[in-house]
Design a protein around this motif. Sequence first.
Motif, PDB file in Angstrom:
ATOM      1  N   ASP A  74      -1.364  -8.198  15.433  1.00 46.48           N
ATOM      2  CA  ASP A  74      -2.815  -8.212  15.659  1.00 46.48           C
ATOM      3  C   ASP A  74      -3.163  -6.976  16.497  1.00 46.48           C
ATOM      4  N   ASP A  75      -3.062  -5.854  15.850  1.00 47.42           N
ATOM      5  CA  ASP A  75      -3.230  -4.587  16.553  1.00 47.42           C
ATOM      6  C   ASP A  75      -4.297  -3.764  15.839  1.00 47.42           C
ATOM      7  N   PHE A  76      -5.409  -3.524  16.521  1.00 47.58           N
ATOM      8  CA  PHE A  76      -6.532  -2.816  15.899  1.00 47.58           C
ATOM      9  C   PHE A  76      -6.166  -1.389  15.527  1.00 47.58           C
ATOM     10  N   SER A  77      -5.208  -0.778  16.249  1.00 50.18           N
ATOM     11  CA  SER A  77      -4.826   0.602  15.940  1.00 50.18           C
ATOM     12  C   SER A  77      -4.191   0.696  14.549  1.00 50.18           C
ATOM     13  N   TYR A  78      -3.431  -0.360  14.147  1.00 52.90           N
ATOM     14  CA  TYR A  78      -2.879  -0.397  12.804  1.00 52.90           C
ATOM     15  C   TYR A  78      -4.010  -0.484  11.779  1.00 52.90           C
ATOM     16  N   ALA A  79      -4.947  -1.335  12.054  1.00 57.16           N
ATOM     17  CA  ALA A  79      -6.076  -1.519  11.137  1.00 57.16           C
ATOM     18  C   ALA A  79      -6.844  -0.217  10.976  1.00 57.16           C
ATOM     19  N   GLN A  80      -7.085   0.473  12.085  1.00 56.69           N
ATOM     20  CA  GLN A  80      -7.799   1.756  12.022  1.00 56.69           C
ATOM     21  C   GLN A  80      -7.034   2.766  11.183  1.00 56.69           C
ATOM     22  N   LYS A  81      -5.729   2.847  11.402  1.00 58.89           N
ATOM     23  CA  LYS A  81      -4.902   3.805  10.667  1.00 58.89           C
ATOM     24  C   LYS A  81      -4.918   3.491   9.176  1.00 58.89           C
ATOM     25  N   CYS A  82      -4.848   2.224   8.852  1.00 61.23           N
ATOM     26  CA  CYS A  82      -4.871   1.818   7.449  1.00 61.23           C
ATOM     27  C   CYS A  82      -6.200   2.195   6.789  1.00 61.23           C
ATOM     28  N   LEU A  83      -7.284   1.994   7.508  1.00 60.90           N
ATOM     29  CA  LEU A  83      -8.609   2.277   6.946  1.00 60.90           C
ATOM     30  C   LEU A  83      -8.771   3.759   6.623  1.00 60.90           C
ATOM     31  N   THR A  84      -8.115   4.633   7.401  1.00 54.79           N
ATOM     32  CA  THR A  84      -8.212   6.075   7.109  1.00 54.79           C
ATOM     33  C   THR A  84      -7.522   6.420   5.794  1.00 54.79           C
ATOM     34  N   PHE A  85      -6.632   5.537   5.319  1.00 54.96           N
ATOM     35  CA  PHE A  85      -5.957   5.756   4.042  1.00 54.96           C
ATOM     36  C   PHE A  85      -6.630   4.984   2.905  1.00 54.96           C
ATOM     37  N   GLY A  86      -7.836   4.532   3.128  1.00 57.30           N
ATOM     38  CA  GLY A  86      -8.595   3.882   2.064  1.00 57.30           C
ATOM     39  C   GLY A  86      -8.302   2.414   1.865  1.00 57.30           C
ATOM     40  N   VAL A  87      -7.619   1.778   2.824  1.00 51.86           N
ATOM     41  CA  VAL A  87      -7.328   0.348   2.703  1.00 51.86           C
ATOM     42  C   VAL A  87      -8.613  -0.463   2.798  1.00 51.86           C
ATOM     43  N   LYS A  88      -8.742  -1.453   1.886  1.00 56.05           N
ATOM     44  CA  LYS A  88      -9.989  -2.230   1.809  1.00 56.05           C
ATOM     45  C   LYS A  88     -10.027  -3.410   2.782  1.00 56.05           C
ATOM     46  N   GLU A  89      -8.865  -4.057   2.980  1.00 56.58           N
ATOM     47  CA  GLU A  89      -8.832  -5.263   3.818  1.00 56.58           C
ATOM     48  C   GLU A  89      -7.565  -5.256   4.682  1.00 56.58           C
ATOM     49  N   TYR A  90      -7.672  -5.901   5.861  1.00 52.88           N
ATOM     50  CA  TYR A  90      -6.540  -6.021   6.779  1.00 52.88           C
ATOM     51  C   TYR A  90      -6.449  -7.489   7.171  1.00 52.88           C
ATOM     52  N   LEU A  91      -5.421  -8.185   6.695  1.00 55.10           N
ATOM     53  CA  LEU A  91      -5.283  -9.619   6.942  1.00 55.10           C
ATOM     54  C   LEU A  91      -4.077  -9.892   7.843  1.00 55.10           C
TER      55      LEU A  91
END
Length: 330
Positions: A74-91
């Motif tokens: 449950d780490d927002f930094s991972y979610a942010q990094k994923c979003l920069t690569f075009g990831v649509k959802e983080y579950l």
Amino acid sequence: MVRMGLAQLVRQCSPLFRTVVAANGIEALEQINKQRPDLLLTDIRMPKMDGLALCKAIQELQVNFPVVVISGYDDFSYAQKCLTFGVKEYLLKPLTEHELYPVLNKLLVQQDQVKPISFFQIEEWLERVEATIWSADLDALHALLDEWTQSDMLKGIQVQQLDQMMADGLKSVVKKLNSRGLVTFTTQASPVQLNSLTEAMDYLRSEFVYLYHQLFQWRGGNQKSLFEEAKTYIDNNISEELSLEEVAEKMGLAPTYFSYIFKKMTKETFVQYRMKKRIEMAKKLLEMPHYKVVDVGVTIGYQNYPYFTKIFKKMTGCSPTEYRSMLGIK
């Protein structure tokens, strides 16, 4: 066990869903290159290639399908990094159908709404490419290829479709170039397999530039030989109503560029050169007694006799009849 359980959960969402399971990012990329999925579910922590590296690699492939990252962190930094690569959802784990199914339904509905490929738009683009190659404008050719890469013309296409489309598009351009009837163009050997849009565009760019260089080599690689050819073409068709645009197209150049270079090489405009060559031909014909003066004008491309007389006098200082009299021909 977690992978198999997640695959089972996806299949239970709809009997139409088919799943492919991979143990790490490298295996996933291999599967993606074989067959583009409608959706990718990936963990963050995996051996050989983790989820973040996988998401980055997918983005670089420029293939269009949604990615969902599932993580126990449950780490927002991972979610942010994923979003920069075009990831649509983080579950977050643990994942149940209550969290997963709404995301699956939303993303797959969005995939169904992807704009279909416009074959008319692609054909129009290929026509522009062929004209640009024939105009020997390498900068414009690269600009067209960049335009294709940055547009959404190929949005949603599968790799296999892309491979066939590239091959067909290249054949179409070569056929159009060869139909001009001046030089025979050939292509290089096709690669065994194109695994991504980037690879396909690099291949297509190399082939189009190869066609350009064939044209450049045929023209002698310099402006002088090209414009000697242009002058020869004008001389051989001097009696025709040739326009600058027609000759420029025959030589494979833009009219404005052809006009500029023609004047630079000959020290006169296209119209002046054509007029001079016509009057030179008129003089030779007037030196033949059996030729009527009226017929001379028609032969060199002037249907209007008064206009022919006017041009002849402007260029020589005397009328056609006076010129013939000076030669002692009645």
